[in-house]
Design a protein around this motif. Structure first.
Motif: not given
Length: 77
Positions: A50-76
């Motif tokens: 369960e802890l491994a799943k939780e850590n995987e989920s956090k890593v995936t969420d961070i990756g999505q936030i970073k890619s979303t942030g990069e897209e916003r920067t490129a659009v701006a």
């Protein structure tokens, strides 16, 4: 002499019976302890998974936030 031998035999048989009972008791305790350790081991494994799943989920969420942030920067730009 015969009475002494018979008395000693009786004592040894009593001691032997007592030892057998003690051994059976210890074997029962060993089985119970082994079962308890098996349950604890299973619980540890579940929690680690369960802890491994939780850590995987956090890593995936961070990756999505970073890619979303990069897209916003490129659009701006």
């Amino acid at each position: 002499m015969k009475e002494k031998l018979e008395q000693r035999l009786k004592e040894l048989r009593t001691e032997f019976e007592s030892g057998q009972k003690a051994l059976a008791d210890l074997e029962g305790k060993q089985i119970n302890l082994r079962n308890t350790l098996l349950r604890i081991s299973g619980a540890i494994q579940v929690l680690e998974e369960e802890l491994a799943k939780e850590n995987e989920s956090k890593v995936t969420d961070i990756g999505q936030i970073k890619s979303t942030g990069e897209e916003r920067t490129a659009v701006a730009s």
